[in-house]
Design a protein around this motif. Structure first.
Motif, PDB file in Angstrom:
ATOM      1  N   LYS A  76      -3.351  -3.794   5.188  1.00 11.91           N
ATOM      2  CA  LYS A  76      -4.607  -3.610   4.543  1.00 11.91           C
ATOM      3  C   LYS A  76      -4.877  -4.395   3.532  1.00 11.91           C
ATOM      4  O   LYS A  76      -6.200  -4.677   2.778  1.00 11.91           O
ATOM      5  N   PRO A  84       0.615  -1.141  -0.036  1.00  9.57           N
ATOM      6  CA  PRO A  84      -0.087   0.118   0.038  1.00  9.57           C
ATOM      7  C   PRO A  84       1.037   1.273   0.057  1.00  9.57           C
ATOM      8  O   PRO A  84       0.383   2.299  -0.495  1.00  9.57           O
ATOM      9  N   ASP A  90       1.646  -0.589   6.839  1.00 11.37           N
ATOM     10  CA  ASP A  90       0.244  -0.704   6.500  1.00 11.37           C
ATOM     11  C   ASP A  90      -0.165  -1.906   5.646  1.00 11.37           C
ATOM     12  O   ASP A  90      -1.273  -1.849   4.953  1.00 11.37           O
TER      13      ASP A  90
END
Length: 380
Positions: A118, A108, A115
């Protein structure tokens, strides 16, 4: 069933750990080892024979593309690429899919993505699908049909069972004539025909096989949804355009659709076809994803169901899930359309084609290599 054994490859120790932790949370997956570059990945694949490999693209010593090419030539295994959201990453990812990677997952926020969770669900889904495709191939699910047959002449069970080991050959039925239904009058004019196509996992390579075999004078535009995130569809279109006789482009809002051109939906946008002033044109929206997809095949097909005085052909090829089936059902309900669905024998993942077959909306079930020929015969 035994756990799916995964080898995780990334030059970042942090990313190796986080990816391993994500995969290990699923009870069906087991991370058997980690590799810090492509060379180490190849060595560990030879020793451990994992079921699936995750492979970063940007690494020292030997990068992901070099490692993938080596693996595909010496020790073919299902590989899920882990790609950065950059222009260079997108180009490399398209190349990886051409070389034989099963699918890809995007980081991401760059090479070190804090992150990464995600995309945890997407990563697990890809790894499981890659392992399933490998097992299908082992039990004989990739034999090629001797010739194209309309679906009504094939035995399609209500529930598709796992493929069985190859049995002795049976007599082949006489070749079937594939033609536009006689009740549908053929229209003339540059804006009276449209082909729509939907695909997902395995789609980039399948699209290359189909689009590069279509002649430059193809008499209809081709509207395409390939499940991909934003930033990757442009690279895909550019690559396919360089290889094809027809023009291939990432479609733009309001663009008039022309014969002899394939238009690929941009990642992150739904692609609808509308008509006005005797022309077909593209309309792009960022409405909510449909069943997790944006672009969605159903959205494209549903928009085409509303077009009038147009001869329509719809194609569904390899991919997970059932995107496209509801849209094709609506096309069938609102007017005449002839459909082509990729046969299980050549699908990387049989989900989308299987859904269309089981719903009874597949007019022709066709191995991938035969799709361009069948399509051209239908239009001519």
């Amino acid at each position: 069933m035994s756990k799916i054994r995964v080898l995780v490859t990334d030059d970042s120790a942090f990313m190796r750990k986080v990816i391993s932790d994500i995969l290990s949370e699923d009870p069906d997956l087991e991370v058997i080892d980690r590799a810090k570059n492509g060379l180490e990945c190849i060595e560990k694949c030879s020793k451990l024979q994992p079921d699936v490999v995750t492979l970063d693209i940007e690494m020292p010593v030997m990068d992901g593309l070099q490692a993938l090419e080596k693996l595909m030539s010496t020790n073919p295994l299902p590989v899920v690429m882990i790609s950065s959201l950059t222009k260079e990453g997108a180009d490399a990812t398209i190349r990886a899919l051409e070389l034989g990677a099963f699918d890809f997952v995007t980081k991401p926020s760059g090479p070190i993505s804090l992150d990464i969770h995600k995309v945890a669900d997407r990563l697990i889904q890809c790894v499981k699908a890659a392992a399933l495709a490998k097992r299908r191939k082992k039990i004989g699910g990739t034999g090629v049909l001797p010739r194209t047959l309309p679906v009504k002449e094939q035995v399609v069970p209500k529930t598709i069972q796992p493929a069985k080991p190859a049995s002795p050959p049976v007599p082949t039925p006489a070749p079937a004539v594939v033609s536009t239904p006689p009740s549908v009058p053929r229209r003339s004019g540059a804006n009276s025909r449209l082909v729509v196509l939907g695909t997902s996992t395995g789609g980039p390579k399948a699209l290359q096989k189909v689009l590069t075999a279509i002649p430059a004078n193809f008499p209809a535009p081709i509207a395409i949804v390939q499940h991909m995130p934003a930033g990757f569809t442009k690279s895909l279109a550019q690559r396919l355009d360089s290889l094809s006789q027809i023009r291939v482009t990432e479609v733009q809002e309001g663009e008039v659709l022309q014969p002899g051109t394939a238009y690929i939906a941009p990642g992150g946008y739904h692609f609808e076809v509308r008509q006005g002033s005797g022309k077909l044109y593209a309309h792009l929206t960022q409405e909510e994803p449909r069943a997790g997809h944006r672009p969605s095949v159903d959205v494209l097909f549903e928009s085409v169901s509303r077009l009038t005085n147009i001869d329509k052909w719809a194609i569904i090829m390899t991919g997970m899930g059932n995107d496209g089936t509801k849209g094709l059902q609506l096309m069938k309900q609102t007017g005449a359309v002839t459909s082509i669905v990729e046969d299980e024998s050549t699908c990387v993942v049989f989900g989308m084609p299987r859904a269309a077959i089981q719903a009874g909306v597949a007019d022709n079930v066709v191995p991938l290599d035969n799709i361009p020929e069948v399509l051209c015969k239908l239009l001519h």
